[in-house]
Write a protein that holds these residues in place. Structure first.
Motif, PDB file in Angstrom:
ATOM      1  N   GLU A 279      54.752  67.798  66.008  1.00 31.73           N
ATOM      2  CA  GLU A 279      54.305  66.749  65.103  1.00 31.73           C
ATOM      3  C   GLU A 279      52.786  66.679  65.088  1.00 31.73           C
ATOM      4  O   GLU A 279      52.115  67.122  66.031  1.00 31.73           O
ATOM      5  CB  GLU A 279      54.874  65.393  65.536  1.00 31.73           C
ATOM      6  CG  GLU A 279      56.392  65.323  65.499  1.00 31.73           C
ATOM      7  CD  GLU A 279      56.912  63.970  65.959  1.00 31.73           C
ATOM      8  OE1 GLU A 279      57.997  63.568  65.506  1.00 31.73           O
ATOM      9  OE2 GLU A 279      56.221  63.318  66.784  1.00 31.73           O
TER      10      GLU A 279
ATOM     11  N   SER B 111      49.139  64.283  63.611  1.00 33.50           N
ATOM     12  CA  SER B 111      48.567  63.031  63.117  1.00 33.50           C
ATOM     13  C   SER B 111      47.056  63.217  63.022  1.00 33.50           C
ATOM     14  O   SER B 111      46.460  63.969  63.802  1.00 33.50           O
ATOM     15  CB  SER B 111      48.892  61.871  64.057  1.00 33.50           C
ATOM     16  OG  SER B 111      48.228  60.690  63.645  1.00 33.50           O
TER      17      SER B 111
ATOM     18  N   SER C 232      47.676  56.800  66.271  1.00 34.86           N
ATOM     19  CA  SER C 232      48.475  56.385  65.116  1.00 34.86           C
ATOM     20  C   SER C 232      49.942  56.208  65.489  1.00 34.86           C
ATOM     21  O   SER C 232      50.493  56.998  66.262  1.00 34.86           O
ATOM     22  CB  SER C 232      48.369  57.434  64.003  1.00 34.86           C
ATOM     23  OG  SER C 232      49.284  57.150  62.967  1.00 34.86           O
TER      24      SER C 232
ATOM     25  N   THR D 279      52.221  56.687  63.425  1.00 34.82           N
ATOM     26  CA  THR D 279      52.950  57.590  62.531  1.00 34.82           C
ATOM     27  C   THR D 279      52.563  59.035  62.796  1.00 34.82           C
ATOM     28  O   THR D 279      51.401  59.422  62.636  1.00 34.82           O
ATOM     29  CB  THR D 279      52.655  57.250  61.063  1.00 34.82           C
ATOM     30  OG1 THR D 279      52.972  55.875  60.821  1.00 34.82           O
ATOM     31  CG2 THR D 279      53.466  58.139  60.140  1.00 34.82           C
ATOM     32  N   TRP D 280      53.527  59.824  63.221  1.00 31.38           N
ATOM     33  CA  TRP D 280      53.352  61.259  63.399  1.00 31.38           C
ATOM     34  C   TRP D 280      54.375  61.950  62.495  1.00 31.38           C
ATOM     35  O   TRP D 280      55.507  61.480  62.357  1.00 31.38           O
ATOM     36  CB  TRP D 280      53.597  61.665  64.854  1.00 31.38           C
ATOM     37  CG  TRP D 280      52.535  61.165  65.802  1.00 31.38           C
ATOM     38  CD1 TRP D 280      52.336  59.884  66.201  1.00 31.38           C
ATOM     39  CD2 TRP D 280      51.557  61.960  66.462  1.00 31.38           C
ATOM     40  NE1 TRP D 280      51.280  59.808  67.065  1.00 31.38           N
ATOM     41  CE2 TRP D 280      50.780  61.079  67.259  1.00 31.38           C
ATOM     42  CE3 TRP D 280      51.237  63.324  66.470  1.00 31.38           C
ATOM     43  CZ2 TRP D 280      49.718  61.522  68.041  1.00 31.38           C
ATOM     44  CZ3 TRP D 280      50.186  63.767  67.257  1.00 31.38           C
ATOM     45  CH2 TRP D 280      49.430  62.879  68.028  1.00 31.38           C
ATOM     46  N   VAL D 281      53.987  63.063  61.882  1.00 36.47           N
ATOM     47  CA  VAL D 281      54.872  63.772  60.953  1.00 36.47           C
ATOM     48  C   VAL D 281      55.140  65.178  61.465  1.00 36.47           C
ATOM     49  O   VAL D 281      54.308  65.781  62.149  1.00 36.47           O
ATOM     50  CB  VAL D 281      54.270  63.829  59.534  1.00 36.47           C
ATOM     51  CG1 VAL D 281      54.100  62.425  58.972  1.00 36.47           C
ATOM     52  CG2 VAL D 281      52.926  64.568  59.535  1.00 36.47           C
TER      53      VAL D 281
END
Length: 697
Positions: A661, A663, A668, A670-672
């Motif tokens: 993942e 960021s 944050s 939110t990690w994608v």
């Protein structure tokens, strides 16, 4: 500094109402009051060694010798005896091994010390009143500043003070008091001190006769207070006894005032020139043995346990009126003479270090250090220490209490003891059914009901038997486990452990609070799993010698936090003394009714997998042998390699089940997932800006 040395005859009437400071600018150093509320029944009494007694008439020049050493205000220094000892010896170093500078202003004596008449210091030379627990004034001080403070850095932080005096004592018991600085309980920055007596007052192996104890008069959430520690010594014969006080201060307030206490509570500064009741002190002696070379430091610590088998045997020897050459040093380990890998002399100090065979099988080790000085006089010091033998378990059960017999008997180790008869009168034993609390896992269990009275007399003395470890003078590495149920009503916090005051006169040191547990700022982090009205298995695993020092907290096999705030080697509120008090709270405001099925203490810190394997509470008690431990697998490492068009981020092929993942900001929420992952690698295109990557399973 105190002024001219004059010692008039005491008042022939024997009456005394006022103590006068030797500093002409000070009008009164100590007003003496007889306080009916004062009592010394709980004062510790220590027998003085007969070997330390010097003949009467051998004292020379009334007063004390004081040395101060100060680290720069931006230094990180420990708040403990070891740091103070090394600071005074000039051997204190940073974590990187660099010498810590001494910014204190040197005194006029050749060794940089000061001659003073009384020990009556406050960092800002501020007058103050000493109060008892009821708020009555027991003494009023108008002290001088600490000798050499402020130093060249113009601050009053990070200093240690050594006081040496040869006290003239009668046979029998003499009671003393030392006032020193205390602060808010959540700041964890009280001053500390210890007092030693030995034929050579600076001998590392001297007998400890007093240590700082935070008293009942100190308010938990008030800054810059003046704490009194009362203690007594029992002299086997009338004589001159060499005393050494080592005092240390890090931040906030600081004071050091040394006085005797009469049966009626009257306090008199030791060596007061005007006090009829003053104990006399001398700066020097004519006895050669008290002025010779001495061992200033030695390790591993005498009487300690759990040391690494590869820990070196070390010592520092400092010259006195006579000197020691390196050729006059002989070292023995377990009866065999050994050759130190390091043996050198710089100035007046000899430093030696010997690295023993790390695979040796002897758990208990004996050291003998022999010295011969320039006058041909030989001196021998001997001490013992324990090691962790290769292959031995990392932690061992030192004590366990299951209350199956309806009393404080031990399953392992020594029985608990009631702190006071009030605790015995109010404690109940029985089954969960009989006492009206839920069973444990659906099964009845025998338990102890701990009363919730807001009374410092409630508590249970735990003589754990664990030797000092972790490189300090206290037990720094241990694990405490409870199976307990906290009642749903009562104060918002409840004490589980008292370590800092054996007389239970200050705030507890480990608390349940708000469905978590800990103490002080950042001490209550967790998942909120430690709820009242339910049975829980609670684990606090202490390693005050780690870097950073840490207490790992678990509830029912689930990790709550690695608690690092306000920790440190020999930290008074974390590291154990020879005994500790379960469920004690000296300021009497944070206690609840509790039901306890089992308590266990281990020497050493349990690992996270072991605490996971302990799981939740059981009617059968805490297991002595932990089974089902799953070995920790270290997380896979990411590697970054450059390619023609950018980079490749990869991790080991045997690390399966992970997602890569990214960021733009490390903090944050939110990690994608990173696109284009093939196997255990992903291509990254070079560009501007910053990116952060992690593996998540």
């Amino acid at each position: 500094m105190p002024g001219a040395e004059t010692f008039p005859d005491p008042d022939p009437t024997g009456r005394e109402t006022k103590q006068v400071n030797m500093n002409p600018s000070k009008q009164s150093a100590l007003t003496l009051l007889a306080c009916a509320a004062f009592t010394t029944v709980n004062a510790a009494t220590n027998s003085l060694p007969a070997s330390a007694a010097l003949p009467l008439g051998t004292g020379a020049a009334r007063g004390f010798i004081v040395r101060t050493a100060q680290a720069p205000q931006d230094s990180t220094v420990a708040n403990n005896l070891i740091r103070a000892l090394k600071q005074i010896n000039g051997t204190l170093t940073t974590a990187a091994g660099a010498a810590v500078p001494n910014e204190a202003v040197a005194g006029p004596n050749p060794d940089g010390s000061y001659a003073v008449d009384t020990v009556d210091f406050e960092k800002d030379a501020a007058a103050f009143d000493l109060l008892d627990v009821d708020g009555n004034i027991t003494a009023s001080f108008v002290p001088a500043a600490f000798p050499g403070i402020p130093g060249s850095g113009a601050d009053t932080l990070n200093f240690a003070t050594e006081v040496v005096g040869f006290l003239e004592l009668p046979q029998g018991v003499t009671t003393f008091g030392i006032s020193s600085g205390a602060d808010r309980t959540d700041v964890n920055d009280d001053d500390g001190f210890q007092v030693f007596v030995s034929a050579n007052p600076r001998d590392f192996f001297g007998t400890k006769v007093a240590t700082y104890d935070r008293g009942a008069a100190i308010k938990p959430f008030t800054a810059n207070q003046y704490n009194e520690t009362v203690w007594s010594v029992d002299a086997p014969a009338a004589g001159i006894y060499p005393f050494r006080i080592l005092h240390w201060q890090t931040g906030h307030g600081a004071n050091l005032n040394f006085y005797s206490i009469a049966a009626d509570g009257a306090r008199t500064l030791v060596n007061s020139p005007t006090g009829a009741a003053a104990v006399k002190s001398y700066r020097a002696t004519s006895v050669a043995a008290s002025k010779g070379p001495y061992v200033a430091e030695a390790g591993p610590a005498p009487g300690s346990d759990g040391n690494s088998s590869s820990a070196p045997v070390e010592a520092v020897v400092i010259d006195g009126d006579t000197t020691v050459a390196t050729a006059g040093v002989a070292l023995y380990l377990n009866g065999t003479k050994v050759v130190p890998q390091t043996l050198s002399k710089t100035g007046s100090k000899i430093a030696l270090s010997y690295s023993p065979n790390a695979t040796r099988s002897e758990k208990d080790n004996a050291v003998r250090l022999e010295l011969k000085d320039s006058a041909g006089v030989g001196r021998t010091n001997a001490w013992t220490f324990g090691i962790v033998v290769s292959g031995a378990a990392g932690s061992q059960v030192a004590g366990q209490w299951d209350f199956d017999g309806g009393d404080l008997s031990a399953t392992v180790g020594k029985a608990l003891a009631y702190f006071d008869p009030v605790a015995q009168q109010n404690t109940r034993f029985g089954t969960t059914t009989a006492l009206g609390v839920p069973d444990i896992g659906g099964k009845p269990a025998k338990v102890m009901e701990v009363p919730g009275d807001l009374d410092r007399k409630i508590g249970y003395v735990m003589d754990h038997g664990i030797k000092p470890n972790g490189g300090g003078t206290r037990v720094n590495q241990y694990t405490l486990i409870f199976d307990l149920y906290i009642d749903t009503t009562g104060p918002g916090a409840a004490s589980l452990l008292q370590t800092s005051s054996l007389s239970n006169t200050d705030d507890g040191d480990l608390f349940w609070q708000g469905s978590n547990f800990g103490q002080g700022g950042d001490g209550y982090k967790g998942t909120g799993a430690f709820t009242a009205g339910e049975w829980h298995r609670v684990v606090a695993a202490f390693d005050e010698a780690a870097n950073p020092p840490v207490v790992t907290k678990f509830v029912d096999g689930i990790k709550q936090d690695d608690w690092t705030a306000n920790q440190g080697l020999d930290a008074p509120r974390r590291a154990l003394q020879p005994t500790a008090l379960l469920f004690g709270d000296g300021d009497q405001d944070e206690r609840r009714v509790m039901y306890v099925s089992s308590v266990q203490i281990r020497a050493g810190k349990l690992t996270d997998p072991e605490m996971i394997a302990l799981g939740g509470p059981s009617a059968d008690g805490i297991p002595l042998v932990i089974t089902g431990v799953v070995a920790e697998v270290p997380p896979p490492a990411l590697t970054l390699t450059r390619t023609a068009t950018g980079f490749t981020l990869a991790w080991p092929a045997d690390a399966v089940g992970y997602t890569l993942e990214s960021s733009a900001v490390i903090g944050s929420p939110t990690w994608v997932a990173v696109p284009g992952v093939t196997g255990n690698s992903a291509p990254l295109t070079a560009g501007s800006g910053t990116g952060f990557y992690r593996l998540r399973k």
